[in-house]
Design a protein around this motif. Structure first.
Motif: not given
Length: 281
Positions: A192-196
């Motif tokens: 989720q952090g990478a996509i964000a």
């Protein structure tokens, strides 16, 4: 914006690709190029069709030879993939006007018994860390490049948890090395952090972002927590690491990740919380 996941069949790349497809026009690559993935071997990056990459795309490079012992034992092969081929691929992607998120490692900081954040000076420990740091050094400062420095990434599918699960199932007593401390981070937070970061690139001017959990945990604590939450049949004992084990990896990395919560919109999950999520409780 299109998302491209390099290593989309891997431990991190696969869930990353699944989430990317839910949110964006996305495609993934793998070495074999099966199951709808585009073939890409980082040891021969010139064979990739770079016409697939367009201006404003975000390419997440989650593929590598990541086993520290393999990187040491098969140094030339690992360097050809992790440094020479990966750097060539990143250079061509950035030259197309796309952006790159590179998955690196907390081991680039070296052994650290005191807490630190992204401002700490690197002192890579082991060949794998040296390779990751070399790629970073070639691109940090380029506006089209960001590096995520991962701590140990937990899920029921990670290597250590699968080992513990296998021991619990077979009745074998697990042997656990100590001391061995990491800021264990849940795989869902990484994905989720990478996509964000891909979505909110301009909000984060930093070239490097640490991805670690809120607590630095010893492997012994890790095993006890999983016994309590997921593996009640698990038996384990502390054992002395082999003589060359710490030649390829630091004993302690007290990494903090102050930027990760801003990306996620909440604090990163503790291992206790992550185990609850993995168990479905």
């Amino acid at each position: 914006m299109k998302i491209v996941v390099v290593g989309a069949s891997g431990y991190i790349g696969k869930p990353l690709y699944i989430l990317a497809k839910e949110k964006f026009d996305a495609y993934g690559t793998s070495r074999a190029g099966v199951q709808g993935l585009i073939p890409l071997s980082l040891d021969v990056p010139d064979e990739f069709n770079y016409d697939l990459i367009h201006y404003s795309d975000v390419v997440l490079v989650a593929a590598a030879i990541s086993a520290p012992d393999v990187c040491s034992r098969e140094h030339d092969r690992a360097w050809a993939v992790n440094v020479t081929g990966t750097s060539s691929f990143i250079y061509k992607v950035i030259s197309k006007g796309a952006k790159v998120i590179f998955f690196s490692s907390d081991a680039v900081y070296g052994e650290r018994v005191d807490e630190f954040d992204e401002t700490a000076i690197c002192n890579p420990s082991g060949d794998y860390a040296v390779m990751k740091h070399e790629v970073e050094n070639r691109f940090i400062g380029n506006p089209g490049f960001k590096s995520i420095r991962l701590s140990y990434v937990f899920s029921t599918e990670d290597k250590f948890t699968k080992y513990l699960h296998g021991c619990a199932r077979s009745g074998e007593e697990a042997g656990i090395f100590h001391p061995f401390y990491r800021a264990v981070v849940h795989r869902d937070d990484v994905v989720q952090g990478a996509i964000a970061l891909a979505q909110r690139w301009g909000e984060f001017p930093q070239s490097v972002i640490n991805f670690g959990g809120p607590d630095v945990i010893a492997r012994i604590q890790f095993a006890q927590l999983l016994k309590d939450r997921l593996l009640p049949a698990l038996r384990f004992k502390q054992i002395e690491p082999e003589s060359d084990f710490f030649a390829n990896r630091p004993r302690v990395i007290q990494m903090k990740s102050p930027l990760l919560a801003s990306l996620l919109g909440h604090a990163a999950h503790s291992l206790h919380e992550a185990a609850q999520l993995e168990s479905g409780i």
